[in-house]
Design a protein around this motif. Structure first.
Motif, PDB file in Angstrom:
ATOM      1  N   GLY A 131      -1.171   3.381   2.451  1.00 35.49           N
ATOM      2  CA  GLY A 131       0.157   3.536   2.449  1.00 35.49           C
ATOM      3  C   GLY A 131       0.513   4.944   3.302  1.00 35.49           C
ATOM      4  O   GLY A 131       1.383   4.940   3.763  1.00 35.49           O
ATOM      5  N   LEU A 132      -0.109   5.860   2.945  1.00 30.50           N
ATOM      6  CA  LEU A 132      -0.026   7.158   3.827  1.00 30.50           C
ATOM      7  C   LEU A 132      -0.087   6.980   5.192  1.00 30.50           C
ATOM      8  O   LEU A 132       0.791   7.485   6.107  1.00 30.50           O
ATOM      9  N   VAL A 133      -0.969   6.252   5.753  1.00 27.30           N
ATOM     10  CA  VAL A 133      -1.153   5.821   7.219  1.00 27.30           C
ATOM     11  C   VAL A 133      -0.216   4.926   7.657  1.00 27.30           C
ATOM     12  O   VAL A 133       0.354   5.346   8.698  1.00 27.30           O
ATOM     13  N   LYS A 134       0.135   4.125   6.732  1.00 28.66           N
ATOM     14  CA  LYS A 134       1.403   3.123   7.192  1.00 28.66           C
ATOM     15  C   LYS A 134       2.940   3.810   7.525  1.00 28.66           C
ATOM     16  O   LYS A 134       3.468   3.475   8.202  1.00 28.66           O
ATOM     17  N   LYS A 135       2.905   4.987   6.386  1.00 30.22           N
ATOM     18  CA  LYS A 135       3.997   5.888   6.548  1.00 30.22           C
ATOM     19  C   LYS A 135       4.216   6.551   7.753  1.00 30.22           C
ATOM     20  O   LYS A 135       5.063   6.874   8.712  1.00 30.22           O
ATOM     21  N   GLN A 136       2.745   7.106   8.251  1.00 30.10           N
ATOM     22  CA  GLN A 136       2.641   8.047   9.555  1.00 30.10           C
ATOM     23  C   GLN A 136       2.878   6.988  10.839  1.00 30.10           C
ATOM     24  O   GLN A 136       3.166   7.581  11.832  1.00 30.10           O
ATOM     25  N   VAL A 143      -9.994  -4.930   5.128  1.00 25.06           N
ATOM     26  CA  VAL A 143     -10.804  -5.943   4.574  1.00 25.06           C
ATOM     27  C   VAL A 143     -11.822  -5.532   3.837  1.00 25.06           C
ATOM     28  O   VAL A 143     -12.634  -4.784   3.815  1.00 25.06           O
ATOM     29  N   VAL A 144     -11.919  -6.050   2.464  1.00 29.90           N
ATOM     30  CA  VAL A 144     -12.823  -5.547   1.313  1.00 29.90           C
ATOM     31  C   VAL A 144     -13.889  -6.773   1.259  1.00 29.90           C
ATOM     32  O   VAL A 144     -13.527  -7.960   1.061  1.00 29.90           O
ATOM     33  N   ALA A 145     -15.330  -6.431   1.643  1.00 28.60           N
ATOM     34  CA  ALA A 145     -16.070  -7.673   1.949  1.00 28.60           C
ATOM     35  C   ALA A 145     -17.105  -7.187   0.667  1.00 28.60           C
ATOM     36  O   ALA A 145     -18.038  -6.575   0.845  1.00 28.60           O
ATOM     37  N   GLY A 146     -16.817  -7.930  -0.413  1.00 28.41           N
ATOM     38  CA  GLY A 146     -17.685  -7.816  -1.503  1.00 28.41           C
ATOM     39  C   GLY A 146     -17.146  -8.517  -2.753  1.00 28.41           C
ATOM     40  O   GLY A 146     -15.998  -8.945  -2.826  1.00 28.41           O
ATOM     41  N   ALA A 147     -18.181  -8.967  -3.544  1.00 29.41           N
ATOM     42  CA  ALA A 147     -17.807  -9.630  -4.737  1.00 29.41           C
ATOM     43  C   ALA A 147     -17.061  -8.611  -5.725  1.00 29.41           C
ATOM     44  O   ALA A 147     -17.353  -7.410  -5.696  1.00 29.41           O
ATOM     45  N   GLY A 148     -16.474  -9.222  -6.881  1.00 28.26           N
ATOM     46  CA  GLY A 148     -15.995  -8.504  -7.995  1.00 28.26           C
ATOM     47  C   GLY A 148     -15.196  -9.224  -8.661  1.00 28.26           C
ATOM     48  O   GLY A 148     -15.160 -10.365  -8.891  1.00 28.26           O
ATOM     49  N   THR A 149     -14.522  -8.593  -9.556  1.00 29.20           N
ATOM     50  CA  THR A 149     -13.570  -9.206 -10.830  1.00 29.20           C
ATOM     51  C   THR A 149     -12.076  -9.502 -10.211  1.00 29.20           C
ATOM     52  O   THR A 149     -11.487  -8.703  -9.330  1.00 29.20           O
ATOM     53  N   ALA A 150     -11.784 -10.751 -10.531  1.00 31.46           N
ATOM     54  CA  ALA A 150     -10.309 -11.129 -10.305  1.00 31.46           C
ATOM     55  C   ALA A 150      -9.456 -10.297 -10.917  1.00 31.46           C
ATOM     56  O   ALA A 150      -8.305 -10.044  -9.918  1.00 31.46           O
ATOM     57  N   ASP A 151      -9.748  -9.727 -11.976  1.00 34.37           N
ATOM     58  CA  ASP A 151      -8.448  -8.812 -12.453  1.00 34.37           C
ATOM     59  C   ASP A 151      -8.268  -7.697 -11.559  1.00 34.37           C
ATOM     60  O   ASP A 151      -7.307  -7.064 -11.378  1.00 34.37           O
ATOM     61  N   TYR A 152      -9.375  -6.824 -11.208  1.00 31.40           N
ATOM     62  CA  TYR A 152      -9.475  -5.838 -10.434  1.00 31.40           C
ATOM     63  C   TYR A 152      -8.885  -6.065  -9.181  1.00 31.40           C
ATOM     64  O   TYR A 152      -8.040  -5.149  -8.400  1.00 31.40           O
ATOM     65  N   ARG A 153      -9.408  -7.236  -8.735  1.00 29.11           N
ATOM     66  CA  ARG A 153      -8.510  -7.838  -7.135  1.00 29.11           C
ATOM     67  C   ARG A 153      -7.090  -7.701  -7.273  1.00 29.11           C
ATOM     68  O   ARG A 153      -6.214  -7.252  -6.581  1.00 29.11           O
ATOM     69  N   ALA A 154      -6.679  -8.256  -8.411  1.00 30.37           N
ATOM     70  CA  ALA A 154      -5.199  -8.599  -8.539  1.00 30.37           C
ATOM     71  C   ALA A 154      -4.438  -7.240  -8.626  1.00 30.37           C
ATOM     72  O   ALA A 154      -3.432  -6.849  -8.125  1.00 30.37           O
ATOM     73  N   SER A 155      -5.064  -6.215  -9.399  1.00 28.76           N
ATOM     74  CA  SER A 155      -4.582  -5.104  -9.459  1.00 28.76           C
ATOM     75  C   SER A 155      -4.377  -4.049  -8.088  1.00 28.76           C
ATOM     76  O   SER A 155      -3.369  -3.432  -7.938  1.00 28.76           O
ATOM     77  N   HIS A 180     -15.365   1.253 -10.509  1.00 26.24           N
ATOM     78  CA  HIS A 180     -16.314   2.482 -10.502  1.00 26.24           C
ATOM     79  C   HIS A 180     -16.172   3.033  -8.717  1.00 26.24           C
ATOM     80  O   HIS A 180     -16.243   3.975  -8.420  1.00 26.24           O
ATOM     81  N   LYS A 181     -15.953   1.925  -8.023  1.00 26.95           N
ATOM     82  CA  LYS A 181     -15.723   2.311  -6.366  1.00 26.95           C
ATOM     83  C   LYS A 181     -14.394   3.062  -6.128  1.00 26.95           C
ATOM     84  O   LYS A 181     -14.329   3.753  -5.023  1.00 26.95           O
ATOM     85  N   GLY A 182     -13.489   3.130  -7.003  1.00 26.44           N
ATOM     86  CA  GLY A 182     -12.289   3.940  -6.838  1.00 26.44           C
ATOM     87  C   GLY A 182     -11.448   3.434  -5.463  1.00 26.44           C
ATOM     88  O   GLY A 182     -10.935   4.258  -4.810  1.00 26.44           O
ATOM     89  N   LEU A 183     -11.316   2.027  -5.253  1.00 28.95           N
ATOM     90  CA  LEU A 183     -10.531   1.453  -4.258  1.00 28.95           C
ATOM     91  C   LEU A 183      -9.167   2.009  -4.268  1.00 28.95           C
ATOM     92  O   LEU A 183      -8.594   1.611  -3.174  1.00 28.95           O
ATOM     93  N   GLU A 184      -8.573   2.254  -5.210  1.00 27.34           N
ATOM     94  CA  GLU A 184      -7.332   2.681  -5.318  1.00 27.34           C
ATOM     95  C   GLU A 184      -6.918   3.708  -4.440  1.00 27.34           C
ATOM     96  O   GLU A 184      -5.974   3.992  -3.496  1.00 27.34           O
ATOM     97  N   ILE A 185      -7.857   4.707  -4.127  1.00 25.65           N
ATOM     98  CA  ILE A 185      -7.655   5.705  -2.983  1.00 25.65           C
ATOM     99  C   ILE A 185      -7.533   5.093  -1.602  1.00 25.65           C
ATOM    100  O   ILE A 185      -6.839   5.608  -1.111  1.00 25.65           O
ATOM    101  N   LEU A 186      -8.358   3.937  -1.500  1.00 22.90           N
ATOM    102  CA  LEU A 186      -8.187   3.215  -0.081  1.00 22.90           C
ATOM    103  C   LEU A 186      -6.967   2.729  -0.137  1.00 22.90           C
ATOM    104  O   LEU A 186      -6.317   3.013   1.098  1.00 22.90           O
ATOM    105  N   GLU A 245      -4.245  -5.679  -5.131  1.00 27.98           N
ATOM    106  CA  GLU A 245      -3.054  -6.566  -4.504  1.00 27.98           C
ATOM    107  C   GLU A 245      -1.748  -5.960  -4.948  1.00 27.98           C
ATOM    108  O   GLU A 245      -0.833  -5.804  -3.973  1.00 27.98           O
ATOM    109  N   LEU A 246      -1.828  -5.730  -6.180  1.00 25.17           N
ATOM    110  CA  LEU A 246      -0.212  -5.214  -6.760  1.00 25.17           C
ATOM    111  C   LEU A 246       0.018  -3.911  -6.389  1.00 25.17           C
ATOM    112  O   LEU A 246       1.157  -3.482  -5.798  1.00 25.17           O
ATOM    113  N   ARG A 247      -0.984  -3.026  -6.428  1.00 24.92           N
ATOM    114  CA  ARG A 247      -0.907  -1.756  -5.866  1.00 24.92           C
ATOM    115  C   ARG A 247      -0.416  -1.653  -4.216  1.00 24.92           C
ATOM    116  O   ARG A 247       0.310  -0.493  -3.765  1.00 24.92           O
ATOM    117  N   ALA A 248      -1.112  -2.658  -3.540  1.00 24.74           N
ATOM    118  CA  ALA A 248      -0.626  -2.738  -2.185  1.00 24.74           C
ATOM    119  C   ALA A 248       0.462  -3.200  -1.704  1.00 24.74           C
ATOM    120  O   ALA A 248       0.996  -3.163  -0.607  1.00 24.74           O
TER     121      ALA A 248
END
Length: 186
Positions: free
Chosen positions: A152-157, A166-178, A141-147, A180-183
């Motif tokens: 990626g855009l900042v790193k290219k520039q 650093v994401v400081a918060g609880a959540g699901t392992a599946d979402y975290r894995a997705s 729901h938080k849309g961390l994919e945008i972050l 990390e894969l995206r990053a």
């Protein structure tokens, strides 16, 4: 009984102003403003979104902001970005009642703390690192994919800079894995 205890606690202190975060806390802030006859400052943790033509013209939070603006309930509104400050000005908040304070703490400030001079090194960081702290839960729901995509855009520039997110918060392992894969490869 709890309300009486809370009232006794609040009336023992003598604040200079009342500061609340987001809309849910405004009601308590208004009661304290009335009790102490002090200014009320509201920090909004929200980014403006593009209007959705399928929804009513105004969302609930914008309607609440309109009540605050028209009634002068809040003395100052703090926006977390220039984009949100502009959004508030477009909602006709007076410029003198809106200020921008970016979220975050500069890494050099943390490094100068006398009680914890090694705070950066304890996280494997140094003052040259660019640190972005996102204090939120790992929730789709938080849309961390945008972050992640923005990183990626900042790193290219700025390929020479070391960016640490650093994401400081609880959540699901599946979402975290997705995320990390995206990053991967950034």
């Amino acid at each position: 009984t709890r309300a009486c205890t809370m009232n006794r606690h609040y009336f023992k202190i003598e604040p200079d102003l009342i500061h609340v975060h987001d809309f849910e806390a405004v009601q308590i802030g208004l009661m304290l403003k009335a009790a102490f006859r002090l200014p009320l400052v509201l920090t909004i943790h929200r980014a403006p979104k593009e209007p959705d033509p399928t929804l009513p013209e105004r969302n609930v939070k914008d309607c609440f902001l309109e009540v605050i603006r028209l009634s002068n309930l809040v003395d100052m509104v703090i926006a977390p970005s220039e984009a949100y400050r502009q959004h508030l000005l477009q909602l006709r908040f007076p410029d003198e009642r809106v200020t921008k304070i970016l979220h975050g703490i500069p890494a050099d400030y943390l490094q100068m703390q006398p009680d914890h001079p090694d705070v950066l090194s304890s996280f494997g960081l140094d003052a040259a690192d660019e640190v972005v702290l996102c204090p939120t839960r790992l929730d789709p729901h938080k849309g961390l994919e945008i972050l992640v995509d923005a990183a990626g855009l900042v790193k290219k520039q700025f390929p020479q800079r070391r960016l640490v997110f650093v994401v400081a918060g609880a959540g699901t392992a599946d979402y975290r894995a997705s995320l990390e894969l995206r990053a991967t490869g950034l």
